[in-house]
Design a protein around this motif. Structure first.
Motif, PDB file in Angstrom:
ATOM      1  N   SER A  52      48.441  43.123  46.909  1.00  0.00           N
ATOM      2  CA  SER A  52      48.181  42.560  45.519  1.00  0.00           C
ATOM      3  C   SER A  52      48.098  43.781  44.573  1.00  0.00           C
ATOM      4  O   SER A  52      48.358  43.710  43.591  1.00  0.00           O
ATOM      5  N   ALA A  53      46.724  44.325  44.840  1.00  0.00           N
ATOM      6  CA  ALA A  53      46.386  45.252  44.026  1.00  0.00           C
ATOM      7  C   ALA A  53      47.308  46.408  43.512  1.00  0.00           C
ATOM      8  O   ALA A  53      47.825  46.675  42.415  1.00  0.00           O
ATOM      9  N   PHE A  54      47.993  47.008  44.688  1.00  0.00           N
ATOM     10  CA  PHE A  54      49.021  47.803  44.513  1.00  0.00           C
ATOM     11  C   PHE A  54      50.400  47.394  43.761  1.00  0.00           C
ATOM     12  O   PHE A  54      50.884  47.924  42.876  1.00  0.00           O
ATOM     13  N   LEU A  55      50.830  46.180  44.202  1.00  0.00           N
ATOM     14  CA  LEU A  55      52.014  45.436  43.343  1.00  0.00           C
ATOM     15  C   LEU A  55      51.416  45.293  41.782  1.00  0.00           C
ATOM     16  O   LEU A  55      52.602  45.565  41.116  1.00  0.00           O
ATOM     17  N   ASN A  56      50.384  44.709  41.724  1.00  0.00           N
ATOM     18  CA  ASN A  56      50.066  44.474  40.302  1.00  0.00           C
ATOM     19  C   ASN A  56      50.208  45.865  39.489  1.00  0.00           C
ATOM     20  O   ASN A  56      50.671  45.926  38.417  1.00  0.00           O
ATOM     21  N   VAL A  74      53.211  40.924  30.005  1.00  0.00           N
ATOM     22  CA  VAL A  74      53.250  41.317  31.233  1.00  0.00           C
ATOM     23  C   VAL A  74      52.174  41.368  32.095  1.00  0.00           C
ATOM     24  O   VAL A  74      51.822  40.546  33.120  1.00  0.00           O
ATOM     25  N   ALA A  75      50.808  41.774  31.217  1.00  0.00           N
ATOM     26  CA  ALA A  75      49.582  41.479  31.739  1.00  0.00           C
ATOM     27  C   ALA A  75      49.053  40.333  32.024  1.00  0.00           C
ATOM     28  O   ALA A  75      48.592  39.898  32.969  1.00  0.00           O
ATOM     29  N   ALA A  81      49.598  35.724  38.126  1.00  0.00           N
ATOM     30  CA  ALA A  81      50.045  36.018  39.657  1.00  0.00           C
ATOM     31  C   ALA A  81      48.874  36.470  40.661  1.00  0.00           C
ATOM     32  O   ALA A  81      48.595  35.841  41.637  1.00  0.00           O
ATOM     33  N   GLY A  82      48.028  37.299  40.277  1.00  0.00           N
ATOM     34  CA  GLY A  82      46.845  37.778  40.911  1.00  0.00           C
ATOM     35  C   GLY A  82      45.880  36.761  41.036  1.00  0.00           C
ATOM     36  O   GLY A  82      45.184  36.699  42.264  1.00  0.00           O
ATOM     37  N   LEU A  83      45.548  35.961  39.975  1.00  0.00           N
ATOM     38  CA  LEU A  83      44.467  34.977  40.317  1.00  0.00           C
ATOM     39  C   LEU A  83      44.918  34.048  41.244  1.00  0.00           C
ATOM     40  O   LEU A  83      44.310  33.421  41.941  1.00  0.00           O
ATOM     41  N   VAL A  84      46.206  33.592  41.229  1.00  0.00           N
ATOM     42  CA  VAL A  84      46.818  32.604  42.101  1.00  0.00           C
ATOM     43  C   VAL A  84      46.712  33.329  43.653  1.00  0.00           C
ATOM     44  O   VAL A  84      46.369  32.546  44.604  1.00  0.00           O
ATOM     45  N   SER A  85      47.152  34.497  43.622  1.00  0.00           N
ATOM     46  CA  SER A  85      47.105  34.936  45.084  1.00  0.00           C
ATOM     47  C   SER A  85      45.546  34.986  45.627  1.00  0.00           C
ATOM     48  O   SER A  85      45.402  34.604  46.943  1.00  0.00           O
ATOM     49  N   MET A  86      44.782  35.302  44.723  1.00  0.00           N
ATOM     50  CA  MET A  86      43.115  35.295  44.965  1.00  0.00           C
ATOM     51  C   MET A  86      42.701  34.154  45.343  1.00  0.00           C
ATOM     52  O   MET A  86      41.910  33.784  46.129  1.00  0.00           O
ATOM     53  N   GLN A 114      37.952  41.065  42.827  1.00  0.00           N
ATOM     54  CA  GLN A 114      39.430  41.180  42.565  1.00  0.00           C
ATOM     55  C   GLN A 114      40.206  40.244  41.473  1.00  0.00           C
ATOM     56  O   GLN A 114      40.552  40.650  40.603  1.00  0.00           O
ATOM     57  N   GLY A 115      39.454  38.839  41.947  1.00  0.00           N
ATOM     58  CA  GLY A 115      39.579  37.947  40.765  1.00  0.00           C
ATOM     59  C   GLY A 115      39.322  38.093  39.607  1.00  0.00           C
ATOM     60  O   GLY A 115      39.895  37.817  38.523  1.00  0.00           O
ATOM     61  N   VAL A 116      38.096  38.599  39.423  1.00  0.00           N
ATOM     62  CA  VAL A 116      37.534  38.935  38.147  1.00  0.00           C
ATOM     63  C   VAL A 116      38.299  39.821  37.433  1.00  0.00           C
ATOM     64  O   VAL A 116      38.412  39.898  36.202  1.00  0.00           O
ATOM     65  N   LEU A 117      38.724  40.939  38.055  1.00  0.00           N
ATOM     66  CA  LEU A 117      39.796  42.022  37.554  1.00  0.00           C
ATOM     67  C   LEU A 117      41.093  41.228  36.849  1.00  0.00           C
ATOM     68  O   LEU A 117      41.457  41.703  35.813  1.00  0.00           O
ATOM     69  N   TYR A 118      41.363  40.380  37.587  1.00  0.00           N
ATOM     70  CA  TYR A 118      42.791  39.696  37.145  1.00  0.00           C
ATOM     71  C   TYR A 118      42.291  38.826  35.839  1.00  0.00           C
ATOM     72  O   TYR A 118      43.280  38.576  35.071  1.00  0.00           O
ATOM     73  N   VAL A 119      41.241  38.219  35.975  1.00  0.00           N
ATOM     74  CA  VAL A 119      40.851  37.391  34.677  1.00  0.00           C
ATOM     75  C   VAL A 119      40.822  38.482  33.571  1.00  0.00           C
ATOM     76  O   VAL A 119      41.070  38.064  32.378  1.00  0.00           O
ATOM     77  N   VAL A 120      40.118  39.520  33.504  1.00  0.00           N
ATOM     78  CA  VAL A 120      39.952  40.562  32.625  1.00  0.00           C
ATOM     79  C   VAL A 120      41.332  41.004  32.240  1.00  0.00           C
ATOM     80  O   VAL A 120      41.671  41.230  30.913  1.00  0.00           O
TER      81      VAL A 120
END
Length: 197
Positions: A52-56, A74-75, A81-86, A114-120
């Motif tokens: 997930s991290a690498f694809l993002n 895009v972000a 997408a990252g939040l949904v996966s987490m 990792q979810g916090v990073l996707y929120v940011v």
């Protein structure tokens, strides 16, 4: 539009992300049982979190190189997408990982972090969409890319069977908390030089 001074950064990060995804697939092919449905959820969690991290980072970097791209949009999309996966990983972890409480706690911290990073990332994307000339938000996204690389590499390292490089893992080893080694199929724990007589 992405400022010109970030072009080389995104070229480099796209290249690194592609290489790391390839290496992660090699690690999965070497240890296929650790990523299979029969493996413990925390083992699979490591591989999925790294991917997930690498694809993002790959998609953010590649799309940032396109002319006239709305990097904020895009972000936002990648953050969602990252939040949904987490969220999916958190649900799977809570339903399947209760048999080992310490590993459950580690997994929850990983997913939430990792979810916090996707929120940011989502927030930075929304601000950048509203103000496309805000270079500070592009810089924020670049920093998120670097942090996601660090998280992904740590998760891939753990998945590959190495010792847990995380702060929680170090604390667990020092305090002697049981159940902090990798999966049983990872092999025996290395000898502790301090225990040799």
């Amino acid at each position: 539009m992405v400022p010109e001074e970030y072009s080389e950064f995104f070229v480099a990060t796209a290249t690194v992300a592609g290489a790391l995804i390839g290496l992660l697939f090699v690690a999965i092919s070497v240890r296929p049982t650790a990523a299979s449905r029969g493996a413990h959820i925390t083992s699979r969690l490591r591989a999925v979190a790294a991917l997930s991290a690498f694809l993002n980072t790959l998609f953010l970097s590649l799309l940032a190189l396109r002319p006239r791209i709305d990097l904020g949009g895009v972000a936002v999309g990648l953050g969602v997408a990252g939040l949904v996966s987490m969220l999916i990983l958190l649900v799977l972890l809570m339903t399947q990982g209760r048999d080992q409480p310490w590993r459950l706690a580690q997994g929850v911290v990983l997913v939430l972090g990792q979810g916090v990073l996707y929120v940011v990332q989502l927030r930075d994307g929304l601000v950048l969409s509203a103000s496309p000339s805000d270079v500070a938000q592009v810089d924020g996204l670049a920093i998120i890319v670097i942090i996601l690389f660090a998280l992904g590499i740590a998760r891939a390292w753990e998945f590959a069977g190495a010792d847990n490089p995380s702060l929680l893992g170090a604390i667990a080893r020092v305090t002697g908390v049981p159940g902090t080694r990798d999966d049983p199929d990872d092999g025996p724990a290395p000898d502790d030089p301090g225990r040799r007589a």
